[in-house]
Enzyme design. Structure first.
Site, mmCIF file in Angstrom:
data_model
loop_
_atom_site.group_PDB
_atom_site.id
_atom_site.type_symbol
_atom_site.label_atom_id
_atom_site.label_comp_id
_atom_site.label_asym_id
_atom_site.label_seq_id
_atom_site.Cartn_x
_atom_site.Cartn_y
_atom_site.Cartn_z
ATOM 1 N N SER A 1 0.826 -1.213 0.000
ATOM 2 C CA SER A 1 0.000 0.000 0.000
ATOM 3 C C SER A 1 0.855 1.255 0.000
ATOM 4 O O SER A 1 1.573 1.532 0.967
ATOM 5 C CB SER A 1 -0.916 0.027 1.224
ATOM 6 O OG SER A 1 -1.517 1.302 1.318
ATOM 7 N N HIS B 1 -0.974 -1.567 -4.046
ATOM 8 C CA HIS B 1 -2.303 -1.222 -3.528
ATOM 9 C C HIS B 1 -2.408 0.300 -3.429
ATOM 10 O O HIS B 1 -1.543 0.954 -2.847
ATOM 11 C CB HIS B 1 -2.485 -1.859 -2.150
ATOM 12 C CG HIS B 1 -3.817 -1.646 -1.512
ATOM 13 N ND1 HIS B 1 -4.916 -2.426 -1.785
ATOM 14 C CD2 HIS B 1 -4.235 -0.735 -0.597
ATOM 15 C CE1 HIS B 1 -5.951 -2.008 -1.056
ATOM 16 N NE2 HIS B 1 -5.565 -0.974 -0.326
ATOM 17 N N ASP C 1 -4.749 3.533 -2.363
ATOM 18 C CA ASP C 1 -5.884 3.941 -1.533
ATOM 19 C C ASP C 1 -6.406 5.301 -1.959
ATOM 20 O O ASP C 1 -5.712 6.311 -1.842
ATOM 21 C CB ASP C 1 -5.452 3.997 -0.063
ATOM 22 C CG ASP C 1 -5.207 2.613 0.499
ATOM 23 O OD1 ASP C 1 -6.136 1.794 0.465
ATOM 24 O OD2 ASP C 1 -4.073 2.342 0.956
ATOM 25 N N MET D 1 -9.146 8.157 -1.282
ATOM 26 C CA MET D 1 -10.040 8.619 -0.202
ATOM 27 C C MET D 1 -10.574 10.007 -0.524
ATOM 28 O O MET D 1 -9.841 10.848 -1.041
ATOM 29 C CB MET D 1 -9.278 8.675 1.122
ATOM 30 C CG MET D 1 -8.561 7.384 1.473
ATOM 31 S SD MET D 1 -7.872 7.476 3.123
ATOM 32 C CE MET D 1 -6.888 5.973 3.171
ATOM 33 N N HIS E 1 -8.217 0.698 -4.318
ATOM 34 C CA HIS E 1 -9.209 0.596 -3.240
ATOM 35 C C HIS E 1 -9.902 1.951 -3.103
ATOM 36 O O HIS E 1 -9.304 2.904 -2.599
ATOM 37 C CB HIS E 1 -8.449 0.208 -1.950
ATOM 38 C CG HIS E 1 -9.269 0.169 -0.711
ATOM 39 N ND1 HIS E 1 -8.701 0.054 0.543
ATOM 40 C CD2 HIS E 1 -10.617 0.214 -0.497
ATOM 41 C CE1 HIS E 1 -9.646 0.034 1.468
ATOM 42 N NE2 HIS E 1 -10.814 0.153 0.866
ATOM 43 N N MET F 1 -12.194 4.424 -1.449
ATOM 44 C CA MET F 1 -12.903 4.757 -0.208
ATOM 45 C C MET F 1 -13.596 6.090 -0.447
ATOM 46 O O MET F 1 -13.220 7.125 0.120
ATOM 47 C CB MET F 1 -11.910 4.831 0.965
ATOM 48 C CG MET F 1 -11.466 3.463 1.445
ATOM 49 S SD MET F 1 -9.918 3.514 2.372
ATOM 50 C CE MET F 1 -8.775 3.438 1.009
ATOM 51 N N MET G 1 -11.799 -5.384 5.512
ATOM 52 C CA MET G 1 -11.003 -4.410 6.261
ATOM 53 C C MET G 1 -10.757 -4.949 7.666
ATOM 54 O O MET G 1 -11.707 -5.366 8.347
ATOM 55 C CB MET G 1 -11.729 -3.058 6.346
ATOM 56 C CG MET G 1 -11.887 -2.323 5.017
ATOM 57 S SD MET G 1 -10.342 -2.080 4.112
ATOM 58 C CE MET G 1 -9.371 -1.102 5.289
ATOM 59 N N GLY H 1 -3.166 4.783 7.448
ATOM 60 C CA GLY H 1 -2.221 3.687 7.582
ATOM 61 C C GLY H 1 -1.735 3.596 9.020
ATOM 62 O O GLY H 1 -1.991 4.486 9.836
ATOM 63 N N ASP I 1 -6.863 -6.009 4.638
ATOM 64 C CA ASP I 1 -6.221 -4.692 4.589
ATOM 65 C C ASP I 1 -6.317 -4.031 5.958
ATOM 66 O O ASP I 1 -7.423 -3.794 6.451
ATOM 67 C CB ASP I 1 -6.948 -3.848 3.524
ATOM 68 C CG ASP I 1 -6.328 -2.480 3.299
ATOM 69 O OD1 ASP I 1 -5.272 -2.182 3.887
ATOM 70 O OD2 ASP I 1 -6.925 -1.711 2.511
ATOM 71 N N GLY J 1 0.977 -1.683 4.315
ATOM 72 C CA GLY J 1 1.505 -0.338 4.072
ATOM 73 C C GLY J 1 2.695 -0.064 4.957
ATOM 74 O O GLY J 1 3.846 -0.130 4.519
ATOM 75 N N SER J 2 2.440 0.204 6.235
ATOM 76 C CA SER J 2 3.534 0.588 7.127
ATOM 77 C C SER J 2 4.546 -0.545 7.308
ATOM 78 O O SER J 2 5.741 -0.277 7.475
ATOM 79 C CB SER J 2 2.987 1.062 8.476
ATOM 80 O OG SER J 2 2.025 0.169 8.970
HETATM 81 C C1 DX5 Z 1 -6.461 2.079 5.260
HETATM 82 C C2 DX5 Z 1 -5.984 1.646 3.912
HETATM 83 C C3 DX5 Z 1 -4.866 0.676 3.948
HETATM 84 C C4 DX5 Z 1 -3.614 1.174 4.643
HETATM 85 C C5 DX5 Z 1 -3.070 0.017 5.419
HETATM 86 O O1 DX5 Z 1 -7.661 2.727 5.133
HETATM 87 O O2 DX5 Z 1 -7.046 1.046 3.174
HETATM 88 O O3 DX5 Z 1 -4.557 0.156 2.664
HETATM 89 O O4 DX5 Z 1 -2.606 1.651 3.798
HETATM 90 O O5 DX5 Z 1 -2.002 0.449 6.169
HETATM 91 P P1 DX5 Z 1 -1.269 -0.475 7.217
HETATM 92 O O6 DX5 Z 1 -0.762 -1.680 6.464
HETATM 93 O O7 DX5 Z 1 -0.177 0.390 7.741
HETATM 94 O O8 DX5 Z 1 -2.275 -0.858 8.269
HETATM 95 ZN ZN ZN Z 2 -6.538 -0.039 1.310
#
Ligand code: DX5
Ligand code: ZN
Length: 217
Positions: free
Chosen positions: A7, A32, A34, A36, A65, A67, A136, A143, A174, A196-197
């Site tokens: 991500s 991935h 995101d 938003m 993804h 959102m 989710m 993240g 995710d 992500g992180s």
């Molecule tokens: C959150 C995103 C994720 C996010 C996950 O709303 O949809 O894709 O990047 O981040 P980590 O892996 O750090 O939880």
């Molecule tokens: Zn995501």
């Protein structure tokens, strides 16, 4: 064959193309992305133009993804920008079956995403029509949040539902995927892991990816 989807929400946005190339070289399977809108979730990120730029930076599949509210308005823009997988949240799709069909007609794979607080019955009617279900495991928007452990039983239940129908849908998770949580998710039957992180921490992304993928075998 399980997949890792890195991500880019946790990447350094000032050098996004470089970051994408680094995780591609480091061995991620997918990217991935995101999206938003500040309405469905509190945060605001990127739109189709940035998705196009990411697509130009990598040969990997883009796992987009959404959102956003009213995602049906933007499906074509994101597929044209390079989305290979396009995910919409069940919570904002009153005509979910139509939206899924539209994504497929546009030539992308259709993902349906559900929030931690949304029950699995909401996706049951479309399980055989979708290419992937994204559960989710944090509340979407940011993240680096903590994995919601009670989601493990939901993941297991979703795996059973897919298998019982002999549906082709992949099962993706995710949120909070890292070395502390991935073993339980593998055991629960997950096919695709968004991280992500856990991927973009420190400066050795390849080592982070190797560590995660070693647990996915
Ligand atoms: C959150 C995103 C994720 C996010 C996950 O709303 O949809 O894709 O990047 O981040 P980590 O892996 O750090 O939880
Ligand atoms: Zn995501």
């Amino acid at each position: 064959m399980r997949k890792l989807s890195a991500s880019i929400l946790s990447a350094k946005f000032g050098k996004l193309a470089e970051e994408v190339r680094a995780v591609e070289a480091g061995g991620t399977d997918w990217i991935h992305v995101d999206v938003m809108d500040g309405h469905f979730v509190p945060n605001i990120t990127i739109g189709p133009d940035v998705v196009r730029a990411i697509n130009e930076a990598t040969a990997l599949p883009l796992d987009v993804h959404l959102m956003i509210e009213k995602p049906e308005r933007y499906l074509e823009a994101f597929v044209k920008a390079g989305a290979d997988w396009l995910g919409v949240h069940v919570e904002v799709c009153p005509h979910l079956h139509r939206t899924v069909q539209h994504i497929k007609e546009l030539g992308a794979r259709a993902t349906v995403v559900i929030n931690p607080g949304t029950p699995l019955v909401s996706i049951e009617p479309i399980l055989s029509d979708v290419d992937m279900i994204l559960l989710m495991t944090v509340n979407p928007g940011f993240g680096g949040q903590q994995f919601i452990r009670s989601m493990l039983s939901k993941v297991r239940q979703c795996r059973r539902m897919i298998d019982a129908l002999q549906a082709q849908a992949l099962l993706e998770v995710d949120g909070g995927v890292n070395l502390d949580t991935i073993d339980d998710l593998v055991a629960a039957g997950v096919d695709v892991f968004v991280a992500g992180s856990a991927v973009f921490k420190g400066d050795n992304y390849a080592a982070n990816i190797r560590g995660l993928k070693a647990r996915m075998r």
